[in-house]
Motif scaffolding. Structure first.
Motif, mmCIF file in Angstrom:
data_model
loop_
_atom_site.group_PDB
_atom_site.id
_atom_site.type_symbol
_atom_site.label_atom_id
_atom_site.label_comp_id
_atom_site.label_asym_id
_atom_site.label_seq_id
_atom_site.Cartn_x
_atom_site.Cartn_y
_atom_site.Cartn_z
ATOM 1 N N ILE A 94 0.814 -1.226 0.000
ATOM 2 C CA ILE A 94 0.000 0.000 0.000
ATOM 3 C C ILE A 94 0.848 1.277 0.000
ATOM 4 C CG2 ILE A 94 -1.967 -1.132 1.094
ATOM 5 C CD1 ILE A 94 -1.164 0.105 3.753
ATOM 6 N N GLY A 95 2.166 1.130 -0.148
ATOM 7 C CA GLY A 95 3.035 2.289 -0.224
ATOM 8 C C GLY A 95 3.193 3.051 1.071
ATOM 9 N N LEU A 96 2.939 2.415 2.187
ATOM 10 C CA LEU A 96 3.023 3.080 3.491
ATOM 11 C C LEU A 96 4.459 3.025 3.992
ATOM 12 C CD1 LEU A 96 1.226 4.462 5.596
ATOM 13 C CD2 LEU A 96 0.908 2.229 6.681
ATOM 14 N N GLU A 97 5.033 4.208 4.285
ATOM 15 C CA GLU A 97 6.444 4.277 4.677
ATOM 16 C C GLU A 97 6.636 4.685 6.129
ATOM 17 O OE1 GLU A 97 9.094 3.495 2.981
ATOM 18 O OE2 GLU A 97 8.549 3.507 0.850
ATOM 19 N N GLN A 98 5.992 5.772 6.538
ATOM 20 C CA GLN A 98 6.213 6.316 7.873
ATOM 21 C C GLN A 98 5.030 5.965 8.768
ATOM 22 O OE1 GLN A 98 9.123 7.757 8.683
ATOM 23 N NE2 GLN A 98 9.795 7.449 6.561
ATOM 24 N N PHE A 99 5.265 5.110 9.747
ATOM 25 C CA PHE A 99 4.185 4.723 10.662
ATOM 26 C C PHE A 99 4.778 4.039 11.882
ATOM 27 C CE2 PHE A 99 4.910 1.286 7.678
ATOM 28 C CZ PHE A 99 4.950 0.152 8.480
ATOM 29 N N GLU A 100 4.008 4.051 12.953
ATOM 30 C CA GLU A 100 4.370 3.353 14.176
ATOM 31 C C GLU A 100 3.576 2.045 14.253
ATOM 32 O OE1 GLU A 100 6.681 4.197 16.379
ATOM 33 O OE2 GLU A 100 7.210 5.937 15.124
ATOM 34 N N ILE A 101 4.244 1.020 14.688
ATOM 35 C CA ILE A 101 3.574 -0.274 14.859
ATOM 36 C C ILE A 101 3.080 -0.378 16.296
ATOM 37 C CG2 ILE A 101 3.834 -2.781 14.791
ATOM 38 C CD1 ILE A 101 5.991 -2.403 12.668
ATOM 39 N N GLY A 102 1.796 -0.596 16.440
ATOM 40 C CA GLY A 102 1.188 -0.687 17.759
ATOM 41 C C GLY A 102 1.279 -2.082 18.348
ATOM 42 N N PRO A 103 0.401 -2.387 19.297
ATOM 43 C CA PRO A 103 0.480 -3.669 19.999
ATOM 44 C C PRO A 103 0.045 -4.848 19.119
ATOM 45 C CG PRO A 103 -1.463 -2.463 20.689
ATOM 46 C CD PRO A 103 -0.676 -1.529 19.827
ATOM 47 N N LEU A 104 0.505 -6.014 19.507
ATOM 48 C CA LEU A 104 0.026 -7.258 18.902
ATOM 49 C C LEU A 104 -1.411 -7.474 19.361
ATOM 50 C CD1 LEU A 104 0.590 -9.977 17.393
ATOM 51 C CD2 LEU A 104 1.304 -10.889 19.621
ATOM 52 N N LEU A 105 -2.334 -7.602 18.406
ATOM 53 C CA LEU A 105 -3.749 -7.745 18.740
ATOM 54 C C LEU A 105 -4.155 -9.198 18.930
ATOM 55 C CD1 LEU A 105 -5.316 -5.135 16.291
ATOM 56 C CD2 LEU A 105 -4.887 -4.873 18.745
ATOM 57 N N TRP A 106 -3.711 -10.052 18.038
ATOM 58 C CA TRP A 106 -4.046 -11.468 18.163
ATOM 59 C C TRP A 106 -3.163 -12.283 17.227
ATOM 60 C CZ3 TRP A 106 -8.041 -8.143 16.284
ATOM 61 C CH2 TRP A 106 -8.201 -8.152 14.910
ATOM 62 N N GLU A 107 -3.148 -13.558 17.464
ATOM 63 C CA GLU A 107 -2.499 -14.524 16.580
ATOM 64 C C GLU A 107 -3.564 -15.486 16.072
ATOM 65 O OE1 GLU A 107 1.375 -16.173 17.796
ATOM 66 O OE2 GLU A 107 1.108 -15.028 19.649
ATOM 67 N N LYS A 108 -3.460 -15.839 14.811
ATOM 68 C CA LYS A 108 -4.472 -16.702 14.217
ATOM 69 C C LYS A 108 -3.835 -17.534 13.119
ATOM 70 C CE LYS A 108 -9.092 -16.523 12.154
ATOM 71 N NZ LYS A 108 -10.121 -15.664 11.545
#
Length: 285
Positions: free
Chosen positions: A207-221
């Motif tokens: 999606i061409g997203l470059e600048q962002f912060e990664i938040g918490p792990l929500l779930w594993e599936k």
């Protein structure tokens, strides 16, 4: 080995399993990658070359499965087949095929019962009489058996729940000849990558997203399906990624990208499996 419930009139007349042209069985086999091509019911014996056999839980022909009697089923015969032919798996095509053979009401999926070393799995019925179960739900269970029966390892993956200031969720759209689906951005983790490294690469590529912060792990599936020749599915770790207002765009293989409210996600006939349930139970997004 696939176990149908019994021959209907169309199959009896054709001398072939699942011969009703409205029965999804043969299309589901190919869609879930059990077979290398789409077979016609008249080619049923060719399936042996693919390592697949077909039988029935009951042999008497009836207009519908509801016309069968308890005495029509022979679970002992299925057990003999398992012990003699030693198939790794028996896939019962419909709950009633399993219930008739063993007198127990199963849930869909892997069963605790075994016949010798043969493991048992219950699939949705592929009959047109089972129209209440949509194609995509049938395909999900055929994919599950295809993946788990392959014996291949599961690929590690990472995905992002990309959320804008209006709490809309970004989904990507994909399709093939058998299915259509919306999914959160992400993909497989390459050798040596951390979760965050893989997620940054995937969001840049998709999606061409470059600048962002990664938040918490929500779930594993995890989900079984024949992903490729080396993996039986993917085990995803899904992280929250908050972004400012931005255009939804797909720059890789996706056909489309779009923002959705949670209500819109819940209403998608081809949306991500269980995403609305997962979001309703998650407090961090």
């Amino acid at each position: 080995m696939f176990v149908g419930i019994n021959p209907g009139r169309v199959s009896d007349a054709a001398g072939a399993h699942f011969a009703n042209p409205r029965n999804d069985f043969w299309r589901l086999l190919h869609a879930a990658r059990f077979t290398s091509r789409l077979y016609d019911p008249s080619e049923q014996f060719e399936l042996l070359r693919e390592g697949i056999g077909i039988t029935n839980a009951a042999y008497r022909t009836t207009p519908g499965s509801g016309d069968l009697r308890k005495s029509d089923f022979d679970g002992a015969r299925l057990e003999r087949l398992a012990l003699e032919l030693k198939p790794a798996w028996m896939g019962f095509v419909g709950k009633e095929a399993y219930r008739g053979a063993f007198g127990a009401r199963p849930e869909l999926g892997l069963q605790e019962r075994r016949l010798g070393d043969t493991r048992l799995f219950v699939l949705p019925s592929t009959s047109p009489a089972n129209a209440a179960v949509p194609w995509r739900e049938r395909l999900r269970w055929f994919h599950a058996l295809s993946g788990i029966a392959s014996g291949l390892p599961m690929r590690r993956g990472v995905r992002a729940l990309v959320v804008d200031p209006d709490r809309r969720i970004l989904l990507l759209h994909y399709a093939n000849e058998y299915d259509s689906w919306w999914i959160t951005p992400g993909g497989g983790i390459e050798t040596g990558e951390s979760d965050h490294e893989a997620l940054r690469r995937e969001l840049r590529e998709e999606i061409g997203l470059e600048q962002f912060e990664i938040g918490p792990l929500l779930w594993e599936k995890e989900r079984y399906f024949m992903l490729d020749a080396a993996h039986c599915g993917q085990r995803n770790r899904v992280y929250l990624v908050r972004v400012p207002a931005m255009e939804a765009r797909a720059i890789s293989e996706a056909l489309d990208a779009r923002w959705f409210t949670l209500d819109e996600v819940a209403g998608l006939p081809d949306g991500p499996y269980d995403l609305d349930d997962l979001l309703s139970s998650a407090s961090d997004w």
